[in-house]
Scaffold this motif. Structure first.
Motif, short mmCIF file in Angstrom:
data_model
loop_
_atom_site.label_atom_id
_atom_site.label_comp_id
_atom_site.label_asym_id
_atom_site.label_seq_id
_atom_site.Cartn_x
_atom_site.Cartn_y
_atom_site.Cartn_z
N UNK A 81 0.82 -1.22 0.00
CA UNK A 81 0.00 0.00 0.00
C UNK A 81 0.86 1.27 0.00
N UNK A 82 0.48 2.20 -0.84
CA UNK A 82 1.13 3.52 -0.88
C UNK A 82 0.37 4.47 0.04
N UNK A 93 7.16 11.40 1.06
CA UNK A 93 8.43 11.56 1.78
C UNK A 93 9.03 12.96 1.55
N UNK A 94 9.93 13.35 2.43
CA UNK A 94 10.62 14.64 2.32
C UNK A 94 12.12 14.38 2.30
N UNK A 95 12.91 15.34 1.76
CA UNK A 95 14.37 15.15 1.70
C UNK A 95 14.99 15.05 3.09
N UNK A 96 15.96 14.13 3.23
CA UNK A 96 16.66 13.97 4.49
C UNK A 96 18.00 14.66 4.48
N UNK A 125 8.63 5.89 1.61
CA UNK A 125 10.00 6.08 1.12
C UNK A 125 10.42 5.01 0.11
N UNK A 126 9.55 4.09 -0.21
CA UNK A 126 9.90 3.01 -1.12
C UNK A 126 9.11 3.11 -2.42
#
Length: 371
Positions: A68-69, A74-77, A94-95
Motif C-alpha cells: 500500500x502507498x 516523503x521529504x528530503x533527508x 519512502x519506497x
C-alpha cells in the motif's frame, strides 16, 4: 519444616490469585476497548469521506499493507535520502513500487494509524493487522497499536488478553481522550500493570508474597477505576468487585481457575515461539528460546499442581460418598430399632407378665442384623 511447606503453599496461592486477577482485568477492559474501537473507526471513515468528498458508500477490500502507498509523501533527508515526514522508520512512503488505494481511502487510514501511534518514533505493528479489513473491521485497525506478536488472529477485544488491551490503550492516542490517567508519563499505572503479566507468568518459582500479589491486584483495580470513563462503566466495576474478592483470606481457588491460568501461559509460550522464529539475531534467538524453555517448565509445574488438586478433590468426593452411604445405613438401622421399640410398646402389660414375650419373627431378625 511443616511451617515452611505451608508458607510455600501460600506463596503459590498468591501467585495463582495474581494470575486470576489478570483475567478479571481483561473482563473489565474488553467492553470498553470494543466501544472505543467502534467510535474510532466511525470517526476515521467520516473524516476521510468528508475531507476527500467521498460517498458514504465507498469501501475497499483489496489493499495490502505490504504494497500500500500511503497518502503522505516523503521529504528530503540530511544525506540526500528521503525520510517520512511523520517520523516512521522504514515507512512505505519512502519506497518505490507501492500501490495507491484505488478507492482513495486505505492510504488515509494508514496515515491515521501512524499519526496516532504514541511512541517516538511511531511504530505500528503492521504484522498484527490486515489492511483488507480496515474499512469494515474496527479491530483490524486497533491491532496495529499492539506492539507484540501473536494477535493477528484476534477478532475483537474479547479475544485479546489484558496485555494486548493495555498496549492498545497506551499506544493509541485516540484512546487517550477517553482515559483520565496520563499514560505518556513514565511509570504510569497502565504501564505498570502491563508489565505485571511478564512478572507473573514468567516467574520460575510460581510464587508471590501476599503483599506483592495485593499490590498487583490494587493496581489492576486502579486501572479499572480510572475516573474518566471506566469508573462509570458497570462491566469494569463488576471486574473490580471480583478483584477485591481475590484479596480475601478465605477466597476459594477452583480447578477452573488453574486451567484458565494454564491456558494463558500456553498462549504466552506460543507468542514467544512465534517471536523466536522471527528473531533477527542469534542473541535474540537464544534469549527467546530460553524463555520458551522456562515457560515449558512453568507449564509442567502448573499441570502437575492442577493434577494434584483434581486428585485431592476426587478423593474428597469419594470420602463424602462413603460418609453419605454410612449415614444412610445408620439411619436404616435406627428405623428398624424404632420399629422394635414401637412393637414392644404395643404388647399388653398383662400379656407381658403372664406369658413369655413374643416378638414377631421379622422384627427379631432385624434386631439380629443390628448386632
Amino acid at each position: 519444616m511443616a511451617h515452611q511447606l505451608q508458607l510455600e503453599k501460600e506463596k503459590y496461592r498468591q501467585w495463582v490469585k495474581a494470575g486470576l486477577g489478570l483475567g478479571y482485568l481483561k473482563e473489565g477492559l474488553a467492553p470498553f476497548c470494543n466501544d472505543i474501537a467502534d467510535l474510532q473507526h466511525k470517526d476515521i471513515l467520516q473524516n476521510i469521506r468528508s475531507t476527500k468528498s467521498l460517498p458514504s458508500t465507498v469501501t475497499c477490500g483489496g489493499c495490502q499493507v505490504e504494497t500500500l502507498k500511503p497518502d503522505h509523501k516523503p521529504v528530503p533527508g540530511n544525506a540526500g535520502n528521503k525520510v517520512c515526514p511523520l517520523g516512521q522508520v522504514k515507512c512505505s512512503c519512502c519506497f518505490k513500487g507501492k500501490i495507491a488505494c484505488p478507492n482513495n481511502i486505505c492510504g488515509a487510514i494508514y496515515d491515521f494509524i501512524v499519526q496516532h501511534h504514541a511512541s517516538t518514533p511511531p511504530a505500528p505493528n503492521w504484522k498484527n493487522s490486515d489492511a483488507l479489513q480496515w474499512v469494515t473491521d474496527p479491530w483490524s485497525i486497533c491491532k496495529c497499536f499492539i506492539n507484540a506478536p501473536g494477535y493477528e488472529q484476534k477478532q475483537s477485544a474479547g479475544e485479546t488478553d489484558c496485555t494486548g488491551l493495555l498496549h492498545l490503550m497506551i499506544n493509541n492516542q485516540y484512546f487517550h481522550s477517553h482515559i483520565g490517567c496520563d499514560v505518556t508519563v513514565t511509570n504510569n499505572i497502565f504501564t505498570k500493570v502491563r508489565h505485571y503479566r511478564n512478572a507473573i507468568f514468567h516467574s520460575s518459582s510460581m510464587e508471590l508474597e501476599e503483599s506483592e500479589a495485593n499490590t498487583y491486584l490494587d493496581d489492576m483495580i486502579a486501572v479499572l477505576q480510572d475516573g474518566k470513563e471506566l469508573l462509570h462503566r458497570s462491566d469494569a466495576q463488576i471486574a473490580v468487585k471480583k478483584l477485591q474478592d481475590l484479596k480475601k483470606k478465605d477466597y476459594i481457588i477452583t480447578t477452573e481457575g488453574f486451567e484458565d491460568i494454564l491456558g494463558q501461559i500456553k498462549e504466552e509460550m506460543s507468542k514467544v515461539l512465534k517471536s523466536t522464529e522471527n528473531a533477527a539475531t542469534k542473541d535474540e534467538y537464544e534469549d527467546l528460546k530460553n524463555k520458551l524453555s522456562e515457560g515449558k517448565v512453568e507449564t509442567e509445574k502448573l499441570e502437575n499442581k492442577l493434577a494434584d488438586l483434581k486428585k485431592q478433590i476426587s478423593e474428597e468426593k469419594k470420602g463424602q460418598l462413603e460418609a453419605e452411604k454410612e449415614h444412610a445405613d445408620l439411619k436404616k438401622k435406627f428405623t428398624i430399632l424404632e420399629t422394635i421399640m414401637e412393637e414392644q410398646k404395643e404388647v399388653k402389660c398383662f400379656s407381658y407378665c403372664l406369658f413369655p414375650l413374643k416378638i414377631p419373627v421379622h422384627v427379631l431378625h432385624s434386631a439380629m442384623v443390628l448386632r
